[in-house]
Design an enzyme around this catalytic site. Structure first.
Site, PDB file in Angstrom:
ATOM      1  N   ILE A  12       0.890  -1.280   0.208  1.00  0.00           N
ATOM      2  CA  ILE A  12      -0.361   0.271  -0.663  1.00  0.00           C
ATOM      3  C   ILE A  12       0.851   1.230   0.143  1.00  0.00           C
ATOM      4  CG2 ILE A  12      -1.812   1.309   1.435  1.00  0.00           C
ATOM      5  CD1 ILE A  12      -2.756  -1.197   2.503  1.00  0.00           C
ATOM      6  N   HIS A  32      -3.579   3.567  14.155  1.00  0.00           N
ATOM      7  CA  HIS A  32      -3.516   1.719  13.239  1.00  0.00           C
ATOM      8  C   HIS A  32      -4.587   0.844  13.418  1.00  0.00           C
ATOM      9  CE1 HIS A  32       1.046   2.168  14.446  1.00  0.00           C
ATOM     10  NE2 HIS A  32       0.467   3.190  14.494  1.00  0.00           N
ATOM     11  N   GLU A  63       2.290  -3.954   5.514  1.00  0.00           N
ATOM     12  CA  GLU A  63       1.184  -3.565   4.677  1.00  0.00           C
ATOM     13  C   GLU A  63       1.359  -4.383   3.366  1.00  0.00           C
ATOM     14  OE1 GLU A  63       4.641  -0.082   3.964  1.00  0.00           O
ATOM     15  OE2 GLU A  63       4.002  -1.844   5.250  1.00  0.00           O
TER      16      GLU A  63
END
Length: 297
Positions: free
Chosen positions: A161, A173, A204
């Site tokens: 991402i 978060h 990610e």
């Protein structure tokens, strides 16, 4: 139960009779041929003919057998021992011992199931429900060997991402976790091929193994995921590339051979991913054997 060399019952106890559903008292069976005793209570046995055949071959061999498993028709499981008896060098008979191990086997079965469940859980990412990196590494070994034998292509997609740290810093978060779950859901929905293996690679990053997929098919899959993530419209005000969450993708396709290690496909996709991020993000880059990364797609 103890038998004579002629296969007649010499000693039999009540527990033995109970196991075979033989009505007592046990002493009435002394002197009876053991095969006749077993046949008269054959309904307890799943396969009486096979049971007697194994008994006869065991006695004929006169070799001790310990913990041979026998399952009765009622589901009970027994461990059977056969021990020949000698006086000096003279064979004078043998004895059979049966022990009920039904509960033990059930406990072993339950333990195996529990271990299997734990193993399966250890292969899953707790947040997204996807396979984790450990399971991906194992699957890569399997798919690599299959592709090598069949001389078929294997493709690997590695994507992450864009500006995810900035997303976490901006939205927290908890929201970051929701973003990861949404991207994982999109990737899983787009990858319709049952042979494909989708995993959270770490943080990610996500990885997808595509067996028998050539470079064109891998690019098509990667672009479908990229578009779906962008179109999902997850707001990302801190992104420097787009107002919503986007991904960058690195791809490597290879026909495995003995002189190439499986990890090379991961390294290649990682280099391609780096190139996609270096040149602007929200795009796909394909690894080339001739240079670190091919032109962006």
């Amino acid at each position: 139960m103890i038998e004579t060399p002629e296969r007649e019952v010499a000693v039999i106890n009540q527990t033995f009779c109970d196991m075979f559903d033989i009505p007592g008292p046990p002493n009435q069976y002394v002197g009876m041929e053991s095969n006749q005793l077993f046949l008269s209570h054959a309904p307890m046995l799943k396969d009486p003919a096979r049971f007697l055949k194994t008994v006869e071959s065991t006695v004929y061999s006169k070799e001790s057998i310990v913990d041979e498993e026998i399952t009765f028709i009622n589901g009970k499981i027994y461990a059977r021992d056969y021990i020949p008896i000698y006086e000096g060098h003279v064979y004078i008979g043998h004895y059979w011992e049966y022990r009920d191990i039904t509960e033990k086997k059930k406990a072993e079965c339950d333990l195996r199931k529990a271990n299997k469940k734990l193993e399966m859980l250890s292969m899953k990412d707790g947040l997204t429900g996807l396979n984790n990196r450990r399971s991906l590494d194992k699957q890569l070994e399997i798919e690599w060997e299959d592709a090598r034998k069949e001389k078929e292509p294997l493709s690997f997609l590695l994507f992450d991402i864009d500006y995810f740290k900035a997303y976490n810093d901006t939205y927290g978060h908890i929201q970051g976790d929701e973003c990861l779950k949404e991207v994982a859901k999109i990737a899983k929905s787009v990858v319709f091929d049952e042979s494909a293996f989708v995993a959270r690679y770490g943080g990610e990053e996500f990885g997808i193994l595509l067996p028998r997929a050539n470079q064109y098919e891998a690019i098509k899959m990667a672009e479908a995921i990229r578009q779906q993530v962008e179109e999902r419209g997850i707001v990302h005000q801190a992104s420097e590339v787009f107002k919503c969450v986007t991904i960058s993708v690195g791809i490597m396709t290879v026909v495995p051979s003995e002189n190439i290690q499986p990890i090379s496909i991961v390294h290649g996709a990682d280099q391609a991913l780096y190139e996609a991020k270096r040149t602007g993000r929200n795009q796909i880059s394909v690894y080339s054997h001739h240079k670190e990364a091919d032109s962006n797609v």
